[in-house]
Enzyme design. Structure first.
Site, PDB file in Angstrom:
ATOM      1  N   SER A  80     110.936 -19.810  46.134  1.00 42.36           N
ATOM      2  CA  SER A  80     110.111 -20.947  45.993  1.00 42.36           C
ATOM      3  C   SER A  80     109.146 -20.887  45.088  1.00 42.36           C
ATOM      4  CB  SER A  80     109.232 -20.942  47.537  1.00 42.36           C
ATOM      5  OG  SER A  80     108.729 -22.326  47.579  1.00 42.36           O
ATOM      6  N   ASP A 210     117.550 -26.590  53.322  1.00 41.09           N
ATOM      7  CA  ASP A 210     116.239 -26.322  53.085  1.00 41.09           C
ATOM      8  C   ASP A 210     115.542 -27.849  52.994  1.00 41.09           C
ATOM      9  OD1 ASP A 210     113.663 -26.094  51.739  1.00 41.09           O
ATOM     10  OD2 ASP A 210     114.456 -24.541  50.413  1.00 41.09           O
ATOM     11  N   HIS A 237     114.492 -23.028  54.585  1.00 36.81           N
ATOM     12  CA  HIS A 237     113.895 -22.708  53.245  1.00 36.81           C
ATOM     13  C   HIS A 237     113.368 -21.004  53.416  1.00 36.81           C
ATOM     14  CE1 HIS A 237     111.280 -23.210  49.783  1.00 36.81           C
ATOM     15  NE2 HIS A 237     110.449 -22.827  50.388  1.00 36.81           N
TER      16      HIS A 237
END
Length: 257
Positions: A80, A210, A237
């Site tokens: 991320s 995600d 995610h």
């Protein structure tokens, strides 16, 4: 199979704790693993309002790579927001990085400043309710306006929608405020070079389910930089929590290529 050294870098509002399932799996596969807290994350003593730049936030990773002998190379895995930490150190220590793995992570290119990725991300997620109950706060400093963000339970639920209730509660307990460092990302000095950043082999791992960084945007980032792609089907995610063995297998496959 050659022994590899994986260095794991977490995303926003998280810490090294989020790798607790993946780390032993990689170690049991015979690899060395280091999971780091970025500044003001996990148990790092800094506060987010003490940080001015992405480099400040990346300081633990910078110090770690500085400590490595020149003949040692690592495989960086950034999740991320951790993709920005990776890009920062790839520019500084490209000779020490064997592969950089962007796990559903923000991946800048070397044609634009990193803010370009954020601009495109906002374009791809125009809905007012995308951030749900995430709290954004400005430091109020007119010279260096750091906007912090703190994920609320609704937003974390979106990131963890295929993860266990126990891991959701862990995140709720251990989360800390973070920042996108957007004020720093638009500065010309943050632009990455093809000679350094661009010289490191990159692989993008797409998480199919995600809801934080949607699959279509992940594909766009990979195509924008023309990098190799692996895909985790059915992953939310947080694949290090929702499907750690699949992620382990994927990383070992990347390392062995």
């Amino acid at each position: 199979m050659a022994l590899k050294h994986f260095v794991l870098v977490h995303g926003a509002c998280h810490g090294a704790w989020c790798w607790y399932k993946l780390k032993p799996l990689l170690q049991n596969a015979g690899h060395r693993v280091t999971a780091l807290d970025m500044a003001a994350s996990g148990i790092n003593p800094k506060r987010i309002d003490e940080l001015l730049t992405l480099r400040d936030y990346s300081e633990p990773l910078i110090q770690f790579l500085e400590s490595l002998p020149h003949d040692q190379k690592v495989i960086l895995v950034g999740h991320s927001l951790g993709g920005l930490n990776l890009s920062t150190v790839m520019e500084m220590f490209h000779e020490k990085i064997e592969i950089a793995v962007f796990l559903s992570a923000f991946m800048p290119d070397h044609q634009h400043t990193p803010s370009f990725i954020f601009d495109k991300f906002i374009e791809a997620n125009p809905e007012e309710d995308f951030w749900l109950d995430t709290e954004f706060k400005s430091s109020g400093d007119p010279m260096e306006t750091l906007t912090t963000m703190f994920f609320g339970p609704k937003f974390i639920s979106k990131l963890y929608h295929l993860s266990s209730p126990e891991d959701f509660e862990l995140a709720m307990t251990l989360r800390r405020p973070s920042s996108l460092f957007a004020h720093d990302a638009w500065k010309p000095k943050t632009k990455l070079s093809e000679k350094k950043y661009g010289s490191v082999k990159r692989v993008f791992v797409i998480c199919e389910e995600d809801r934080g960084i949607k699959e279509t945007f992940q594909v766009w980032m990979a195509n924008n930089s023309s990098v190799e792609v692996e895909e985790l089907k059915g992953a939310d995610h947080m694949p290090m929590l929702s499907m750690p063995q699949n992620l382990c297998d994927c990383l070992v496959k990347i390392a062995n290529k």
